[in-house]
Design an enzyme around this catalytic site. Structure first.
Site, PDB file in Angstrom:
ATOM      1  N   LEU A  84       0.752  -1.209   0.068  1.00  0.00           N
ATOM      2  CA  LEU A  84       0.112  -0.234   0.036  1.00  0.00           C
ATOM      3  C   LEU A  84       1.014   1.297   0.041  1.00  0.00           C
ATOM      4  O   LEU A  84       1.969   1.152   0.620  1.00  0.00           O
ATOM      5  CB  LEU A  84      -0.758  -0.021   1.263  1.00  0.00           C
ATOM      6  CG  LEU A  84      -1.906  -0.690   1.445  1.00  0.00           C
ATOM      7  CD1 LEU A  84      -2.604  -1.036   2.709  1.00  0.00           C
ATOM      8  CD2 LEU A  84      -3.092  -0.615   0.445  1.00  0.00           C
ATOM      9  N   LYS A 115      -5.067  -0.738  10.370  1.00  0.00           N
ATOM     10  CA  LYS A 115      -4.021  -1.310   9.663  1.00  0.00           C
ATOM     11  C   LYS A 115      -3.342  -2.258  10.814  1.00  0.00           C
ATOM     12  O   LYS A 115      -2.654  -1.619  11.414  1.00  0.00           O
ATOM     13  CB  LYS A 115      -3.033  -0.071   9.189  1.00  0.00           C
ATOM     14  CG  LYS A 115      -1.845  -0.880   8.316  1.00  0.00           C
ATOM     15  CD  LYS A 115      -1.173   0.294   7.328  1.00  0.00           C
ATOM     16  CE  LYS A 115      -0.085  -0.322   6.461  1.00  0.00           C
ATOM     17  NZ  LYS A 115       0.772  -0.854   7.133  1.00  0.00           N
ATOM     18  N   ARG A 136       3.991 -13.430   2.215  1.00  0.00           N
ATOM     19  CA  ARG A 136       3.905 -12.562   1.102  1.00  0.00           C
ATOM     20  C   ARG A 136       5.135 -12.528   0.399  1.00  0.00           C
ATOM     21  O   ARG A 136       5.319 -12.551  -0.866  1.00  0.00           O
ATOM     22  CB  ARG A 136       3.599 -10.836   1.621  1.00  0.00           C
ATOM     23  CG  ARG A 136       3.747 -10.068   0.395  1.00  0.00           C
ATOM     24  CD  ARG A 136       3.450  -8.733   0.900  1.00  0.00           C
ATOM     25  NE  ARG A 136       3.510  -7.775  -0.234  1.00  0.00           N
ATOM     26  CZ  ARG A 136       4.499  -7.285  -0.503  1.00  0.00           C
ATOM     27  NH1 ARG A 136       5.621  -7.543  -0.165  1.00  0.00           N
ATOM     28  NH2 ARG A 136       4.657  -6.363  -1.822  1.00  0.00           N
ATOM     29  N   GLU A 173      -3.950 -10.584   7.416  1.00  0.00           N
ATOM     30  CA  GLU A 173      -2.468 -10.331   8.398  1.00  0.00           C
ATOM     31  C   GLU A 173      -2.799 -11.309   9.730  1.00  0.00           C
ATOM     32  O   GLU A 173      -3.706 -11.433  10.138  1.00  0.00           O
ATOM     33  CB  GLU A 173      -2.859  -8.934   8.919  1.00  0.00           C
ATOM     34  CG  GLU A 173      -1.621  -8.266   9.278  1.00  0.00           C
ATOM     35  CD  GLU A 173      -0.941  -7.647   7.901  1.00  0.00           C
ATOM     36  OE1 GLU A 173      -1.390  -8.073   6.949  1.00  0.00           O
ATOM     37  OE2 GLU A 173       0.272  -6.964   8.243  1.00  0.00           O
ATOM     38  N   LYS A 289     -10.149   2.305   1.878  1.00  0.00           N
ATOM     39  CA  LYS A 289     -10.319   1.730   0.412  1.00  0.00           C
ATOM     40  C   LYS A 289     -11.557   2.037  -0.135  1.00  0.00           C
ATOM     41  O   LYS A 289     -12.546   2.681   0.606  1.00  0.00           O
ATOM     42  CB  LYS A 289     -10.517   0.137   0.786  1.00  0.00           C
ATOM     43  CG  LYS A 289      -9.258  -0.494   1.670  1.00  0.00           C
ATOM     44  CD  LYS A 289      -9.493  -1.886   1.942  1.00  0.00           C
ATOM     45  CE  LYS A 289      -8.307  -2.266   2.833  1.00  0.00           C
ATOM     46  NZ  LYS A 289      -8.535  -3.789   3.216  1.00  0.00           N
ATOM     47  N   CYS A 428      22.977 -16.853  45.108  1.00  0.00           N
ATOM     48  CA  CYS A 428      22.401 -15.562  44.940  1.00  0.00           C
ATOM     49  C   CYS A 428      20.928 -15.717  45.235  1.00  0.00           C
ATOM     50  O   CYS A 428      20.114 -16.501  44.360  1.00  0.00           O
ATOM     51  CB  CYS A 428      22.729 -14.877  43.742  1.00  0.00           C
ATOM     52  SG  CYS A 428      21.942 -13.216  43.218  1.00  0.00           S
TER      53      CYS A 428
HETATM   54  S1  IVH Z   1      -5.532  -4.305   2.242  1.00  0.00           S
HETATM   55  C1  IVH Z   1      -2.825  -4.436  -1.849  1.00  0.00           C
HETATM   56  N1  IVH Z   1      -5.927  -3.979   4.702  1.00  0.00           N
HETATM   57  O1  IVH Z   1      -0.442  -3.495   5.016  1.00  0.00           O
HETATM   58  C2  IVH Z   1      -2.721  -4.630  -0.567  1.00  0.00           C
HETATM   59  N2  IVH Z   1      -3.767  -4.231   4.185  1.00  0.00           N
HETATM   60  O2  IVH Z   1       1.534  -1.819   4.126  1.00  0.00           O
HETATM   61  C3  IVH Z   1      -4.173  -4.808  -0.005  1.00  0.00           C
HETATM   62  N3  IVH Z   1      -2.271  -4.596   6.197  1.00  0.00           N
HETATM   63  O3  IVH Z   1       0.728  -5.894   2.704  1.00  0.00           O
HETATM   64  C4  IVH Z   1      -3.963  -4.853   1.446  1.00  0.00           C
HETATM   65  N4  IVH Z   1      -3.710  -4.138   7.782  1.00  0.00           N
HETATM   66  O4  IVH Z   1      -0.115  -6.662   4.821  1.00  0.00           O
HETATM   67  C5  IVH Z   1      -4.988  -4.216   3.886  1.00  0.00           C
HETATM   68  N5  IVH Z   1      -6.514  -3.601   6.976  1.00  0.00           N
HETATM   69  C6  IVH Z   1      -5.766  -3.815   6.190  1.00  0.00           C
HETATM   70  C7  IVH Z   1      -4.363  -3.950   6.438  1.00  0.00           C
HETATM   71  C8  IVH Z   1      -3.370  -4.412   5.538  1.00  0.00           C
HETATM   72  C9  IVH Z   1      -2.506  -4.495   7.502  1.00  0.00           C
HETATM   73  C10 IVH Z   1      -0.768  -4.654   5.469  1.00  0.00           C
HETATM   74  C11 IVH Z   1      -0.947  -5.601   4.255  1.00  0.00           C
HETATM   75  C12 IVH Z   1      -0.141  -5.070   3.230  1.00  0.00           C
HETATM   76  C13 IVH Z   1       0.720  -3.995   4.006  1.00  0.00           C
HETATM   77  C14 IVH Z   1       0.867  -2.574   3.166  1.00  0.00           C
END
Ligand code: IVH
Length: 665
Positions: A84, A115, A136, A173, A289, A428
């Site tokens: 992201l 996140k 990943r 995750e 998103k 000790c």
């Molecule tokens: S959506 C195209 N939603 O953040 C990738 N990612 O910095 C779509 N991550 O690789 C991912 N929480 O592993 C998404 N609620 C969330 C997330 C999330 C953590 C991680 C994910 C991604 C990374 C990117």
């Protein structure tokens, strides 16, 4: 029972257990008691043990395979796993909205999600059953962590859906809860193993364990956040997909929110930022998103990340305060570590009054002394760390103490390269106190109700002078302790008694041999089976074990050359503490760690039956022959795998030999 009835009963139990797993682990709303659940699981285990031909890969009993691999196989992702774009202010989010709006001529609905600070994983379900789990990796290729993923309790091994879904690849995750992260680090500290810097490292290090039993102990969880390849089902919006996931068995985050416009997005991001500390897992930002999949298609991707999503990163949690004093504390192996006592300061809602300083070199590196103003930061860890000195108020340098704060003996570095100072006084009392706390702790002898307070009180009244004294405690001794009435004393007596039956691996870990953590304890117990074999093992024999390196081997030999330890072990023996590693209660031992590849047709059993035998005896099957394959079972008309096995010198079994192997074992 007739075969068909057994099969139906097994199916019924599996469904019940899956349902309760979902209630407990994914929805966090258990509907039955732990003992009722255990009974269902035991019944299933028994039926499967007696009828291994009915074991399926997605059975709830198959979560911990006990597989130990030296490396992980590579898996090519069905479609790339992207990352992201990051943003650090709400202005960035508004700019992002301006950018994507240009290509869209309708109002955009958003969905925001915390996140999660973990590591992303892909889970592939074929016809509803979990097949492959991978990390990943570089986005194109990940590592095959299928067996490790199976140990994560809130991941369904079978989708709770009546619909036929040929392929369903969820991405999400893998993470560890803050509380479990803290407990894990405390334990690692006790074992003198490197602590994890943050929950993400902890999740990653735990998932990528070569021994799945260790992963299983690490309390990992999973949240769905996106999908890869899906066949047989269509979603219009991400909110629908998330709801679907929730219904078929996955855990989804509670703080996911659909926002009608960008203003609501901004408001909701800031609201989440406010409550981030109340979320039980570490969250380092918010992912915004576009909700509609149709609009996502229009907005598109760069080659690294989707344009339809952006991560808003929370600001780091830092504050400045003053160092009031630098204290020292003694661990169970004598390591003396410094701890900074701070002027209490509020850091995003939590009052902070101390910070870890891993060793005395860290103090030197920071050029830190009592009275200095420091910048502190909380990064996932509950105890913050000192980032740097921002105001030098002290004069001179902090002096490493010469003596143990407890027994006053000299503290030393054992070798030139050592960063740790130790108190080497074997008597000790601070070390002994910490060793006792470790001995009775959950992962060691697991004596429920025997906490620090009990240890301290028993020490005070001189009831504990060796580990063995624990097993000579009487009901009357316990009645002397604060707040102990009959019931509590009885419970503790029973817990002590119960711990006598622990397997050897727990006892080895409990002894607190330097560098010997839970994993090494399991390996040693599995290898030597009883304590005498372990005590008598030569350094060479120890070094012959894959997982045991020179430092461990030396440490083990060193420990058992100590007369006091041997005396304690003999006392424990005399008090009927178990000193053996039982053959595992299920029959998973004989082919443990053995990888099989099947090729050609077998005359007396189907491929599935053969796979089930292997699985039920602890082995695993893979589809391709590699150097890691232990056996290739070749039936009639074997394919190219046969040739490959010959080339690589892998043991090839014909049907008769295979049957002998599984019968004999
Ligand atoms: S959506 C195209 N939603 O953040 C990738 N990612 O910095 C779509 N991550 O690789 C991912 N929480 O592993 C998404 N609620 C969330 C997330 C999330 C953590 C991680 C994910 C991604 C990374 C990117």
């Amino acid at each position: 029972m007739q075969d068909i009835n057994i099969k139906n009963k097994i199916e019924d139990l599996k469904q019940q257990i899956r349902h309760h797993d979902y209630q407990y682990y994914s929805l966090e709303e258990p509907k039955i008691s732990d003992s009722e659940y255990d009974n269902l699981l035991k019944e299933l285990q028994n039926l499967e043990k007696n009828n291994p031909e009915f074991i399926t890969k997605d059975s709830p009993t198959q979560r911990v395979s006990g597989t130990v691999s030296s490396t992980f196989d590579k898996v090519e992702h069905l479609s790339p796993m992207l990352s992201l774009d990051n943003s650090y202010s709400t202005d960035d989010i508004i700019e992002w909205h301006e950018r994507i709006k240009k290509n869209v001529d309708e109002d955009i609905e958003f969905i925001i999600e915390p996140k999660i600070d973990g590591l992303s994983a892909s889970l592939v379900y074929v016809n509803g059953s979990f097949e492959i789990g991978s990390t990943r990796g570089d986005g194109k290729f990940g590592e095959d962590v299928t067996e490790n993923i199976k140990t994560i309790k809130n991941i369904p091994l079978k989708l709770l859906s009546e619909e036929n879904i040929p392929k369903f690849e969820v991405r999400g995750e893998v993470y560890i809860n803050k509380k479990d992260f803290q407990m894990l680090n405390e334990r690692l500290l006790e074992e003198e193993t490197q602590k994890f810097a943050n929950p993400r490292n902890a999740a990653s290090g735990s998932l990528r364990q070569k021994n799945t039993k260790i992963t299983a102990e690490r309390k990992l969880s999973f949240f769905v956040h996106s999908f890869g390849q899906v066949e047989g089902i269509d979603f219009q919006k991400h909110s629908q997909f998330i709801e679907f996931c929730r219904n078929v068995g996955f855990a989804v985050q509670k703080d996911i929110k659909v926002c009608a416009d960008i203003n609501e997005v901004i408001k909701s991001i800031l609201a989440l930022q406010e409550i981030r500390d109340n979320i039980p897992y570490e969250v380092d930002g918010v992912v915004v998103k576009v909700n509609s999949y149709k609009l996502r298609k229009i907005i598109g991707y760069t080659n690294k990340s989707p344009k339809w999503a952006i991560a808003y990163k929370f600001p780091a949690r830092q504050a400045t305060t003053k160092v009031l004093s630098i204290k020292t504390q003694v661990g169970r192996t004598g390591v003396v570590t410094p701890l900074a006592s701070l002027e209490p300061v509020n850091l995003s809602g939590v009052t902070i009054s101390s910070a870890t300083l891993h060793n005395f070199d860290e103090i030197e590196r920071l050029n830190l002394n009592t009275g200095d103003d420091v910048l502190i930061e909380r990064a996932g860890d509950v105890i913050p760390k000192i980032v740097k000195v921002v105001g030098k108020n002290s004069e001179g340098f902090f002096k490493v103490p010469l003596n143990c704060p407890d027994c006053n003996s000299k503290i030393i570095k054992e070798t030139e390269e050592d960063v740790l100072y130790r108190c080497i006084n074997p008597t000790c009392s601070a070390q002994f106190r910490r060793s006792l706390i470790h001995f009775v702790s959950r992962d060691a002898m697991n004596i429920d109700g025997f906490g620090e307070v009990v240890v301290d009180q028993l020490l005070k009244i001189n009831k504990l002078t060796t580990f063995a004294d624990i097993y000579s405690l009487t009901f009357d001794d316990l009645m002397l302790l604060d707040l102990f009435k009959e019931k509590k004393a009885n419970n503790l007596m029973n817990a002590i008694l119960k711990s006598k039956d622990n397997p050897l691996s727990k006892l080895i870990f409990a002894l607190g041999i330097r560098h010997v953590g839970e994993k090494a304890s399991l390996v040693l117990a599995g290898k030597f089976k009883n304590i005498d074999n372990l005590i008598n093992a030569t350094e060479e024999e120890l070094l012959n074990i894959n997982e045991i390196g020179p430092v461990l081997a030396k440490s083990i030999k060193n420990c058992f050359s100590n007369e006091k330890i041997i005396k304690t072990i003999n006392q424990l023996k005399a008090l009927n503490v178990n000193m053996t590693e039982p053959l595992q209660t299920n029959s998973f031992v004989p082919l443990e760690n053995k990888t099989f590849v099947l090729t050609g047709e077998l005359a007396t059993m189907s491929r599935k039956e053969a796979e089930n035998y292997i699985l039920s005896l602890g082995g695993k099957t893979t589809s391709a022959v590699s150097k890691k394959t232990d056996y290739v079972v070749a039936g009639e008309n074997p394919g190219s795998k046969f040739k490959k096995a010959e080339e690589l010198g892998i043991k090839i079994l014909n049907e008769q030999e295979f049957k002998e192997l599984i019968n004999e074992k």
